[in-house]
Scaffold this active site. Structure first.
Site, PDB file in Angstrom:
ATOM      1  N   LYS A 187       2.152   4.417 -12.626  1.00 48.78           N
ATOM      2  CA  LYS A 187       1.512   5.540 -11.930  1.00 48.78           C
ATOM      3  C   LYS A 187       1.158   6.660 -12.909  1.00 48.78           C
ATOM      4  O   LYS A 187       0.670   7.713 -12.509  1.00 48.78           O
ATOM      5  CB  LYS A 187       2.451   6.081 -10.851  1.00 48.78           C
ATOM      6  CG  LYS A 187       2.719   5.082  -9.717  1.00 48.78           C
ATOM      7  CD  LYS A 187       3.565   5.719  -8.651  1.00 48.78           C
ATOM      8  CE  LYS A 187       4.211   4.730  -7.717  1.00 48.78           C
ATOM      9  NZ  LYS A 187       3.285   4.089  -6.784  1.00 48.78           N
ATOM     10  N   GLN A 214       6.014  10.261  -8.010  1.00 45.77           N
ATOM     11  CA  GLN A 214       4.742  10.984  -7.842  1.00 45.77           C
ATOM     12  C   GLN A 214       4.758  12.324  -8.551  1.00 45.77           C
ATOM     13  O   GLN A 214       3.846  13.144  -8.352  1.00 45.77           O
ATOM     14  CB  GLN A 214       4.441  11.187  -6.341  1.00 45.77           C
ATOM     15  CG  GLN A 214       4.321   9.908  -5.550  1.00 45.77           C
ATOM     16  CD  GLN A 214       3.103   9.058  -5.951  1.00 45.77           C
ATOM     17  OE1 GLN A 214       2.212   9.491  -6.683  1.00 45.77           O
ATOM     18  NE2 GLN A 214       3.071   7.819  -5.478  1.00 45.77           N
ATOM     19  N   ASP A 241      13.617  11.028  -6.814  1.00 48.18           N
ATOM     20  CA  ASP A 241      12.519  10.071  -6.966  1.00 48.18           C
ATOM     21  C   ASP A 241      11.328  10.824  -7.573  1.00 48.18           C
ATOM     22  O   ASP A 241      10.686  11.630  -6.902  1.00 48.18           O
ATOM     23  CB  ASP A 241      12.187   9.508  -5.575  1.00 48.18           C
ATOM     24  CG  ASP A 241      10.934   8.638  -5.583  1.00 48.18           C
ATOM     25  OD1 ASP A 241      10.222   8.609  -6.600  1.00 48.18           O
ATOM     26  OD2 ASP A 241      10.680   7.998  -4.553  1.00 48.18           O
ATOM     27  N   CYS A 299       4.447   2.758   2.669  1.00 45.71           N
ATOM     28  CA  CYS A 299       5.886   2.487   2.459  1.00 45.71           C
ATOM     29  C   CYS A 299       6.720   3.704   2.841  1.00 45.71           C
ATOM     30  O   CYS A 299       7.682   4.064   2.152  1.00 45.71           O
ATOM     31  CB  CYS A 299       6.174   2.072   1.019  1.00 45.71           C
ATOM     32  SG  CYS A 299       5.277   0.618   0.509  1.00 45.71           S
ATOM     33  N   HIS A 326       9.838   7.570   0.412  1.00 41.51           N
ATOM     34  CA  HIS A 326       9.324   6.208   0.253  1.00 41.51           C
ATOM     35  C   HIS A 326      10.485   5.256   0.569  1.00 41.51           C
ATOM     36  O   HIS A 326      11.653   5.607   0.359  1.00 41.51           O
ATOM     37  CB  HIS A 326       8.872   6.055  -1.203  1.00 41.51           C
ATOM     38  CG  HIS A 326       8.212   4.761  -1.527  1.00 41.51           C
ATOM     39  ND1 HIS A 326       8.918   3.619  -1.809  1.00 41.51           N
ATOM     40  CD2 HIS A 326       6.900   4.433  -1.637  1.00 41.51           C
ATOM     41  CE1 HIS A 326       8.054   2.642  -2.072  1.00 41.51           C
ATOM     42  NE2 HIS A 326       6.834   3.105  -1.979  1.00 41.51           N
TER      43      HIS A 326
END
Ligand code: C6P
Length: 412
Positions: A229, A206, A203, A369, A126
């Site tokens: 999220k 997700q 990261d 993104c 991302h």
């Protein structure tokens, strides 16, 4: 509860007021969870409770409201830290993943990255795990390189190991791609990076919402995620940092609360994590995040993951029957997070998303993104359906029917 389900989806759906609304006269089929999830009433009530009963600033006032707010804020930090296998001192509340990577860029990167250093990231990131490192490298005279991908949309380990030999200062990569769904073997990658002497930032935007995460066993130095999220409010997220690293880093923002003492010519810093939480923090949303963590914990993250793998498996087999359907990402649902990116022949993803919206179905279309990844895939955009705990096989059936309708409109 259906036999085919790991979670009691009907009961879960009853907790989400928004799922009762209709869109264009149709049942809302919300499949844009990778962008942001819906919120259960438990989270909404936690926000309402804070504002209705004990709204007050934290860490400042000795009055009852101030103490209650501080207690709730710190209780939420403790829950959220425990949820990812960290201790409260290792968890900085931030606005979300983007602020977390930028915090590391400034507070760690400006101090530890030097001219001529190498920073690694990957082709599946991302923008929030690319742009901060571009800015850092430009400012410092360092070089940014990208680990490549295999044709099956997994990380190219030969490329990773080859670049590690160049001795990177920092290695930044995603736990789970927001486009491909690819789940990276974080512990193996971190172990290799550590052997090469690199600091790692993962990261987890997700991953944390969809699977059990334990930063200790992953072995990363930093881990970033977003509350919105994972059923929590917008404007709140977390940055895990190894305690020793957080101690060594410079502050991010200067202002109230992050200081111990302020003199005319210099200041000294508060303990971690407060050193990184300048000014009045996002109290309500942190408390809301704690309620989201309680909700997910009660469901059980292993069950959440199992539910999504089942849905993915069903979706991959059903959507493959739709004319012109092309999926981007690993085909094995057990190697993939709950996102499914696809195109239908040469139909533009925005047109597809607009047609699906007519059916009450919300998906995302665009570059997500992740423009370098789009170029690697050789597409300008994709459509993306993404799942969470309240999605069911019925939602997949609705998506398939919607895609077939679109296919008929475009005469595929
Ligand atoms: N991805 C999506 O639709 P923020 O916006 O800071 O909460 O999260 C940024 C971010 C970082 N990493 C990954 C892997 C992400 O998926 C996201 C957010 C959304 O895919 C909005 S672009």
């Amino acid at each position: 509860m259906l036999e085919t389900e790991t979670l009691d989806v009907e009961r879960i759906r009853a907790d989400f007021p928004i799922l009762r609304r209709k869109v264009r006269g149709k049942r809302l089929v919300y499949l844009d969870n990778a962008a942001t999830t819906q919120k259960p009433r438990q989270v909404i009530e936690a926000l309402d409770d804070y504002y209705s009963r004990y709204n007050s600033n934290v860490h400042r006032s000795v009055h009852t409201l101030g103490e209650e707010a501080t207690e709730a804020y710190e209780a939420s930090r403790k829950k959220t830290a425990t949820f990812i296998g960290a201790t409260p001192k290792e968890l900085v509340f931030v606005r979300g993943t983007t602020e977390a990577t930028n915090l590391v860029r400034f507070a760690w990167g400006e101090k530890f990255v030097k001219k001529g250093d190498l920073v690694l990231t990957t082709m599946m990131e991302h923008h929030s795990n690319i742009v901060p490192w571009q800015l850092l490298c430009k400012n410092k005279g360092a070089t940014l390189k990208f680990v490549g991908l295999n044709p099956d949309c997994t990380l190219d380990l030969a490329s990773f190991e080859g670049l590690l030999k160049e001795g990177p200062r920092l290695v930044a990569f995603t736990h789970c791609s927001n486009v491909l769904g690819t789940i990276n073997d974080v512990s193996a990658l971190c172990a290799k990076a550590a052997t090469a002497g690199a600091t790692t930032i993962v990261d987890g935007a997700q991953a944390v919402p969809h699977m059990a995460v334990d930063v200790g066993s992953l072995g990363c130095d930093f881990y970033a995620f977003s509350g919105h999220k994972m059923l929590g409010p917008t404007g709140i997220g977390g940055l895990y940092g190894r305690r020793a690293l957080l101690e060594e880093m410079e502050p991010f923002h200067g202002g109230g609360e992050m200081i111990r003492e302020v003199f005319l010519d210099h200041s000294t810093w508060n303990d971690v994590p407060y050193k990184f939480e300048a000014g009045t923090v996002n109290i309500a949303d942190s408390i809301g995040l704690g309620a989201a963590v309680d909700y997910l914990t009660a469901l059980g993250m292993d069950k959440v993951r199992e539910h999504e793998v089942r849905l993915l498996k069903y979706a991959l087999s059903e959507l493959a029957k739709v004319k012109g359907f092309r999926h981007y990402g690993p085909e094995d649902p057990s190697k993939k997070g709950g996102v499914l990116s696809f195109n239908m022949a040469d139909v533009h993803p925005h047109d597809l998303a607009t047609i699906l919206d007519e059916e009450g179905i919300a998906i995302r279309s665009g570059h997500h993104c992740a423009q370098p990844l789009m170029r690697w895939l050789d597409v300008s955009a994709t459509s993306r359906a993404s799942f969470h705990v309240y999605n069911s096989h019925d939602d997949v059936d609705a998506l398939r029917a919607g895609l077939e309708k679109a296919g008929a409109i475009f005469r595929l």
